[in-house]
Design a protein around this motif. Structure first.
Motif, mmCIF file in Angstrom:
data_model
loop_
_atom_site.group_PDB
_atom_site.id
_atom_site.type_symbol
_atom_site.label_atom_id
_atom_site.label_comp_id
_atom_site.label_asym_id
_atom_site.label_seq_id
_atom_site.Cartn_x
_atom_site.Cartn_y
_atom_site.Cartn_z
ATOM 1 N N ARG A 1 6.682 -46.351 9.109
ATOM 2 C CA ARG A 1 7.003 -46.418 7.590
ATOM 3 C C ARG A 1 8.330 -45.465 7.775
ATOM 4 N N HIS B 1 11.795 -43.082 7.725
ATOM 5 C CA HIS B 1 12.481 -42.338 6.920
ATOM 6 C C HIS B 1 14.014 -42.672 6.884
ATOM 7 N N THR C 1 10.291 -44.636 3.664
ATOM 8 C CA THR C 1 10.259 -43.181 3.233
ATOM 9 C C THR C 1 11.642 -42.852 2.899
ATOM 10 N N SER D 1 13.964 -39.398 0.798
ATOM 11 C CA SER D 1 13.630 -38.125 0.130
ATOM 12 C C SER D 1 14.070 -37.888 -1.377
ATOM 13 N N THR E 1 7.843 -44.639 0.003
ATOM 14 C CA THR E 1 7.284 -42.974 -0.136
ATOM 15 C C THR E 1 8.533 -41.983 -0.682
ATOM 16 N N ALA F 1 9.265 -38.655 -0.329
ATOM 17 C CA ALA F 1 8.540 -37.524 0.528
ATOM 18 C C ALA F 1 9.301 -36.355 -0.057
ATOM 19 N N TYR G 1 -0.187 -36.169 4.357
ATOM 20 C CA TYR G 1 1.108 -36.424 4.992
ATOM 21 C C TYR G 1 1.456 -35.069 5.458
ATOM 22 N N SER H 1 -0.705 -39.339 7.926
ATOM 23 C CA SER H 1 0.571 -39.693 8.163
ATOM 24 C C SER H 1 1.575 -38.381 8.977
ATOM 25 N N GLY I 1 5.175 -36.935 10.180
ATOM 26 C CA GLY I 1 6.648 -37.275 9.873
ATOM 27 C C GLY I 1 7.523 -37.158 10.783
ATOM 28 N N THR J 1 6.450 -41.501 10.048
ATOM 29 C CA THR J 1 7.520 -41.888 9.177
ATOM 30 C C THR J 1 8.736 -41.164 9.760
#
Lengths: 355, 355
Positions: free
Chosen positions: A33, A35, A57, A59, A76, A78, A161, A200, A202, A220
């Protein structure tokens, strides 16, 4: 001859980076997934879709809205939820599923009152890095949050996460393994406690070098779409995996070791790594036969707004080109400062302008 | 309640900064040729025009092109000339006069062959700062450049330019005076040697605090249109002269002293000053009765792409607003990362997006 600083993208390397991690995720039964904060480009996003990526993902709320334009519908966000997000989240929910990081029972209640559609909650865990999230040592608080998420009319607890920023301080693969240990242990502990929760991880260094993903369900990473000189130093990749660079005009030879270039903080931001007993704000390199050859000890030693100083300058670096190629220290911040990508085969790729 | 990080501009302070320096220049018989790199806004440029400014300073060909759109027609391009500029300079010359920094006799010849219209040459002098320009100790080289500039078919020698970056390291007015001494001495020495040459001093701290401009003909400060927290520390201004700030959403309380905010390197860049025995990436402050009150010891202690960590966080800072106000460390770089200014009285002011 470059007229002004330009951001270049090697499409082949970029697609190879995406493909490699998608395949690794597949082999390890991980959800990938990615970012999208690093590339911030609809066109590059499609290269992930080509590898089977469905959820991504981001931000910020604004970044999700940008990618919705191209049909992405599972995000997501994040970043710790804050009240100012609510209007934006409602807007996103008209077109997409969302997963949020929520850190308090009050905020979970608030979200269930405000959002009238289902959403999922990750609990962001701080395994010791100390940026955001709930400390892994506060299991009582974590239990309360899980309970509140599952009790909500629209919310559902999804999983845990961790972004392990500590791995960015590693130098070499073994240090990455050592530094990520606490995060992996935390996720495994949570998995024991909540077998149905998704776990998860990252960061780019871990995703790049870990071979054993036991207890981890999802990765991610963002930066690995391009990598950069910092990631080379960390041990996440080789210079031949770095997919972006900046070409900047050579302006003036100052003395035997210094030259002035047109490339400053408005092109590179001001991230640096400690290297060559100094601050390295950008690594000079050359391309031979499609291979990136860093010039050891030749680097941007200082940046003002538009000026850069190259230390260790050698005439051979520029040859007849009147320009110098730089591997960015931190590609996320450098890319954010340009409006388009110039691919090495002559195309222009659009991106989101400013965050 | 702020939905995302926003750049605010206090118009009244900004106009006061412009007006104060224009008046000081006038009283000291100085040409005021401001650097427009900091604000990069046509509308703000007009406030300088209202004070009688006719010629301006920019740091790139592209920046000159932007301001030509609003009728500006007399530019100093304050960056060492390089070949890649030529096409752009020809384009500018269709609508404006140009003054260039040229560092070699070969480049003066090249420019006279390529440009078919008159242009003026500054010789940029390095009085010890060590970025760009010709060392003041190389008078033979300076003499050759002056000669070549005056011998050119289209070029004419205009004067000497010093940007004293050393003053940015000062802490307090007396240190500014001490640090700028070498630059002022160099300009006076050059003036003795070339009585008809114009002498130009570029930095904001000197322009702000110097009272004796003997031997100096021109000032070209840029940052003082807004100032910033670094300039407060240097001693160039007070917090009540700073005309821009960023308002960022509060996201999560981490512990007694730390909070996470939505404001990162993509909003502030990564310039910092050493303060509070740490790195200060942005100074928290509050506004009471139109006065800016910095919260001593409360500051952005680290930045990642979108996250900021506020150290010394106190609940009283946010009150009911869910947002925090930050004085940027370096306004030039911070402003460059936003697409518009929100004025404190509710207007939106456009600016150039990215350099």
């Amino acid at each position: 001859m470059s007229h002004q600083p330009k951001l270049y993208l090697d499409k082949e390397r970029c697609k190879r980076n995406i493909s490699r991690i998608a395949q690794k995720a597949n082999e390890n039964n991980l959800v990938f997934r990615p970012h999208f904060k690093t590339h911030q480009s609809i066109e590059i996003g499609r290269w992930f879709r080509d590898e089977g990526v469905e959820g991504v993902t981001v931000s910020s709320v604004e970044m999700a809205k940008y990618f919705i334009q191209d049909g992405w519908n599972d995000f997501t966000i994040a970043f710790p939820f804050y009240k100012g997000m609510i209007d934006g989240l409602k807007e996103i929910q008209n077109k997409a599923q969302i997963r949020l990081f929520v850190n308090s029972v009050e905020d979970i209640s608030l979200l269930n009152r405000e959002l009238k559609k289902d959403f999922k909650i990750y609990i962001e865990i701080d395994a010791g890095y100390g940026r955001s999230g709930i400390s892994i040592n506060k299991m009582d608080q974590i239990d309360l949050l899980v309970q509140a998420a599952n009790d909500g009319k629209f919310s559902q607890f999804h999983g845990f996460y961790i972004h392990d920023g500590g791995t960015y301080k590693a130098r070499g693969k073994n240090e990455i393994f050592e530094r990520v240990e606490d995060s992996v242990d935390a996720l495994r502990k949570l998995k024991d406690h909540y077998p149905n929760a998704s776990t998860s991880l990252g960061d780019t260094p871990s995703a790049s070098v870990l071979n054993n993903f036991d207890g981890i369900d999802e990765i991610t990473p963002g930066n690995l779409v391009f990598y950069d000189w910092m990631q080379v130093q960390i041990g996440s990749c080789s210079p031949n995996d770095v997919a972006v660079y900046v070409e900047i005009p050579f302006a003036q030879q100052i003395d035997n070791e210094k030259a002035i270039v047109h490339g400053g903080a408005v092109h590179f931001s001001k991230d640096f790594i400690e290297q060559y007993s100094n601050r390295n704000y950008g690594q000079v390199f050359q391309i031979f036969d499609n291979k990136f050859k860093p010039d050891d000890g030749v680097y941007l030693s200082s940046l003002s707004q538009e000026h850069g100083t190259v230390f260790g300058f050698k005439k051979s670096i520029i040859g007849d080109h009147n320009s110098i190629k730089i591997l960015p220290i931190h590609s996320c911040l450098t890319v954010n400062l340009f409006d388009v990508y110039h691919t090495t085969d002559g195309e222009i790729i659009q991106k989101r302008v400013l965050s």
